[in-house]
Design an enzyme around this catalytic site. Structure first.
Site, PDB file in Angstrom:
ATOM      1  N   TYR A   1       3.227  27.046 -96.074  1.00 60.13           N
ATOM      2  CA  TYR A   1       2.608  26.013 -95.241  1.00 60.13           C
ATOM      3  C   TYR A   1       1.094  26.213 -95.225  1.00 60.13           C
ATOM      4  O   TYR A   1       0.607  27.285 -94.908  1.00 60.13           O
ATOM      5  CB  TYR A   1       3.181  26.131 -93.834  1.00 60.13           C
ATOM      6  CG  TYR A   1       2.915  24.972 -92.890  1.00 60.13           C
ATOM      7  CD1 TYR A   1       1.972  23.992 -93.147  1.00 60.13           C
ATOM      8  CD2 TYR A   1       3.646  24.862 -91.711  1.00 60.13           C
ATOM      9  CE1 TYR A   1       1.747  22.952 -92.272  1.00 60.13           C
ATOM     10  CE2 TYR A   1       3.437  23.820 -90.822  1.00 60.13           C
ATOM     11  CZ  TYR A   1       2.492  22.869 -91.099  1.00 60.13           C
ATOM     12  OH  TYR A   1       2.272  21.832 -90.219  1.00 60.13           O
ATOM     13  N   CYS A   2       0.351  25.164 -95.599  1.00 61.39           N
ATOM     14  CA  CYS A   2      -1.109  25.165 -95.531  1.00 61.39           C
ATOM     15  C   CYS A   2      -1.683  26.313 -96.380  1.00 61.39           C
ATOM     16  O   CYS A   2      -1.393  26.425 -97.559  1.00 61.39           O
ATOM     17  CB  CYS A   2      -1.572  25.232 -94.088  1.00 61.39           C
ATOM     18  SG  CYS A   2      -3.347  24.948 -93.842  1.00 61.39           S
ATOM     19  N   VAL A   3      -2.496  27.200 -95.775  1.00 63.34           N
ATOM     20  CA  VAL A   3      -3.118  28.280 -96.546  1.00 63.34           C
ATOM     21  C   VAL A   3      -2.070  29.221 -97.126  1.00 63.34           C
ATOM     22  O   VAL A   3      -2.282  29.822 -98.187  1.00 63.34           O
ATOM     23  CB  VAL A   3      -4.128  29.054 -95.671  1.00 63.34           C
ATOM     24  CG1 VAL A   3      -3.461  29.687 -94.477  1.00 63.34           C
ATOM     25  CG2 VAL A   3      -4.857  30.111 -96.479  1.00 63.34           C
TER      26      VAL A   3
ATOM     27  N   GLY B   1       0.673  28.148 -98.313  1.00 65.71           N
ATOM     28  CA  GLY B   1       1.103  27.432 -99.509  1.00 65.71           C
ATOM     29  C   GLY B   1       0.125  27.648-100.654  1.00 65.71           C
ATOM     30  O   GLY B   1       0.529  27.817-101.817  1.00 65.71           O
TER      31      GLY B   1
END
Length: 605
Positions: A338-340, A342
């Site tokens: 998720y996000c960073v 990812g």
């Protein structure tokens, strides 16, 4: 008699234009005096505490000051002339409407900037009273003028031009008449009704926020980790100086043979994916018959000052993957980043591929993640040299206080995440509503200073991850083109943290099969959208799209949550199942339970 004159008849103050407010009674005057005294006492107590405090209040810094004061602004003549001409015409038309004897003619034409719908002025009091209606329309007209004026500036590079537009929008939001008690009819009415008590309550809220150095969005006393939030049953089965690994209790007799490990961003607490039970992605995934693990990152302290990206890749994600594979005796795992996290998962996949170990990961799902930061949105405004110097100063202890990151994200949506709460909680004196998502949003996490600066410079500023071999992790060059792992890439249509255009670029850098899905809403609500709520929608494309424009042109819309689409895709990667027993039960395998979920790392402050 003049228009402003008044007369008294039968104890009622009257004028030719209608009744005037009655003179205050002795009780009113005593109440107002008491309210003012309480306000003064609050200010004195706060000032005394601030003078003796060993931790002075940190001030949030904007991203644009130095860039915009270095040289006088020049404008494109033709565009500037049109902007000024349009503004003059609209201004004259505005005053003509309000000088008209008929108040019903005050409404602006549909195509006028003054007709723009704005939630800040939704209350009928803004339109019913000609004075406030004029103020509202004037503000909207001036806002449009200032934004168009910023677009007409010439001689700035793209970075500084974007900073100017960002600063202009921030200034416009700050100057809204809704933000001031004497120019907000709703606040004025509330102040008269409560005889100033709303402002005293609001002052109490404001001073409390100043003391803790963070804007409050919700009543945090209503939530307790492990009780009514982050309470999906599970156990911490491993702890390292960097993370805790949580394994969740199965709720089905059989589970997918290939387990799932979730990597949340360390910028925030992991329980964004385990909020209240009815909206918990973790609980929902467990109920689908998946063996779910999640990483709970440690909030940084001075001992973590030397951490680098390699630590989060090798001693974080790869270590967790290997731990689960060994515990359950499986060849590979499904992953979510998720996000960073990812972004980091993409680098992890490339690192494993370069080492011939790509088969450790069966599939990779990316929630609003970026690997190519060319079009990374407004966050890029915070990575020029001046801002990086500020980050270095704030991170002197070896870590960056999470409140600074929270302030940065609030600035990106200042109208919703700052001024909305200034009005409701400071001016109207409203109590904070209990909301689990906002509680999570305010539960900040500290970041390792060295790695955070690497993240801003190597990824956001220099975009090195998008260049094959520009980054090496422990001597292994990172090349995203070597990633052939099946990928599920989710983006949010209204995401201001990881813009749609930027997330799409994962499709261009990976070489394996990939499914792209566009979800309604933004960075959080676009991800945390449980099927039971039947909210929003998502778009998928049956045929292969080589560009984002092709995807949008051919995509089909489906109402509701995209989670069922994801789990269906996951099962196409491997639908084999095994009994939910033995090591599939937290603490029953080789790794014993250390403590119940959500663990101590998520509770550390």
């Amino acid at each position: 008699m003049n228009c402003g004159s008044a007369a008294v008849s039968d104890g009622i103050v009257k004028s030719e234009t209608g009744p005037l407010p009655a003179l205050p009674t002795l009780d009113d005057m005593q109440h107002w005096t008491r309210s003012i005294g309480q306000a003064q006492q609050l200010l004195l107590e706060y000032a005394a505490g601030a003078m003796t405090s060993q931790k002075p209040l940190e001030a949030a810094q904007t991203a644009t000051q130095s860039a915009l004061t270095s040289a006088p602004l020049m404008f494109q003549p033709e565009l500037l002339a049109k902007v000024q001409s349009d503004f003059a015409k609209e201004s004259i038309a505005l005053w003509q409407r309000f000088l008209d004897a008929d108040p019903s003619n005050n409404a602006p034409p549909e195509n006028s900037p003054a007709a723009r719908k704005d939630r800040r002025f939704a209350d009928p009091k803004w339109s019913d009273n000609p004075f406030f209606d004029l103020m509202r329309q004037s503000y909207l007209l001036l806002s449009d003028y200032m934004l168009r004026l910023s677009d007409s500036v010439d001689g700035l590079d793209t970075q500084h031009k974007n900073q100017l537009k960002f600063a202009t929008q921030g200034l416009i939001d700050a100057l809204s008449p809704s933000n001031f008690p004497l120019t907000n009819p709703v606040v004025l009415e509330k102040t008269l009704e409560s005889r100033g008590e709303n402002l005293v309550r609001g002052l109490h809220h404001m001073l409390a926020d100043m003391s803790k150095g963070q804007l409050t969005h919700t009543d945090g006393s209503k939530f307790e980790l492990g009780v009514n939030i982050a309470n999906t049953p599970g156990k911490v089965i491993k702890e390292t100086p960097l993370y805790q690994l949580i394994q969740y209790e199965p709720t089905t007799k059989k589970v997918l043979e290939t387990p799932l490990v979730i990597f949340p961003p360390w910028i925030n607490r992991f329980y964004i994916l385990d909020l209240a039970p009815h909206k918990s992605f973790v609980k929902w995934a467990v109920d689908q018959g998946i063996s779910v693990f999640i990483v709970s990152w440690k909030s940084a302290d001075a001992s973590m000052k030397d951490l680098e990206w390699a630590d989060y890749i090798v001693r974080g994600q790869v270590d967790a993957i290997d731990t689960i594979r060994e515990l359950l005796d499986v060849k590979s795992v499904h992953t979510i980043g998720y996000c960073v996290a990812g972004t980091t998962l993409a680098a992890t996949l490339a690192w494993l591929a370069a080492r011939g170990e790509a088969d450790k990961v069966k599939s990779a799902t990316f929630f609003t993640a970026q690997v190519d930061f060319q079009d990374a949105g407004d966050l890029k405004l915070f990575v020029d040299d001046e801002q990086l110097k500020l980050v270095d100063q704030l991170a002197a202890p070896g870590y960056l206080d999470g409140r600074y990151m929270a302030a940065t994200f609030n600035l990106l949506r200042g109208r919703d995440l700052i001024w909305n709460y200034v009005v409701n909680n400071y001016l109207l004196g409203a109590d904070y509503p209990p909301f689990d998502l906002l509680y999570w949003n305010g539960d900040t996490t500290n970041l390792p200073a060295k790695w955070h600066r690497q993240y801003l410079t190597d990824l956001y500023r220099d975009n090195k991850l998008a260049t094959p071999g520009a980054i090496s992790i422990e001597g292994v060059p990172i090349d995203l083109r070597k990633v052939t792992t099946p990928a599920y890439i989710q983006a949010g249509r209204e995401d201001h943290i990881a813009p749609l255009k930027s997330v799409w670029k994962l499709m261009e850098h990976f070489s394996g099969p990939a499914r792209f899905l566009l979800a309604g809403s933004g960075h959080i609500a676009g991800v945390v959208n449980p099927p039971a709520d039947n909210k929003y929608q998502y778009w998928t494309c049956a045929k292969t799209a080589s560009t984002l424009d092709e995807f949008i042109a051919s995509a089909n819309e489906t109402k509701g949550s995209w989670w069922p689409d994801w789990v269906e895709w996951l099962k196409t990667q491997d639908d084999a199942t095994v009994p939910a027993k033995g090591a599939r039960i937290p603490g029953k395998g080789a790794l014993k339970a250390l403590e119940p979920a959500p663990g101590r790392y998520v509770k550390s402050r």
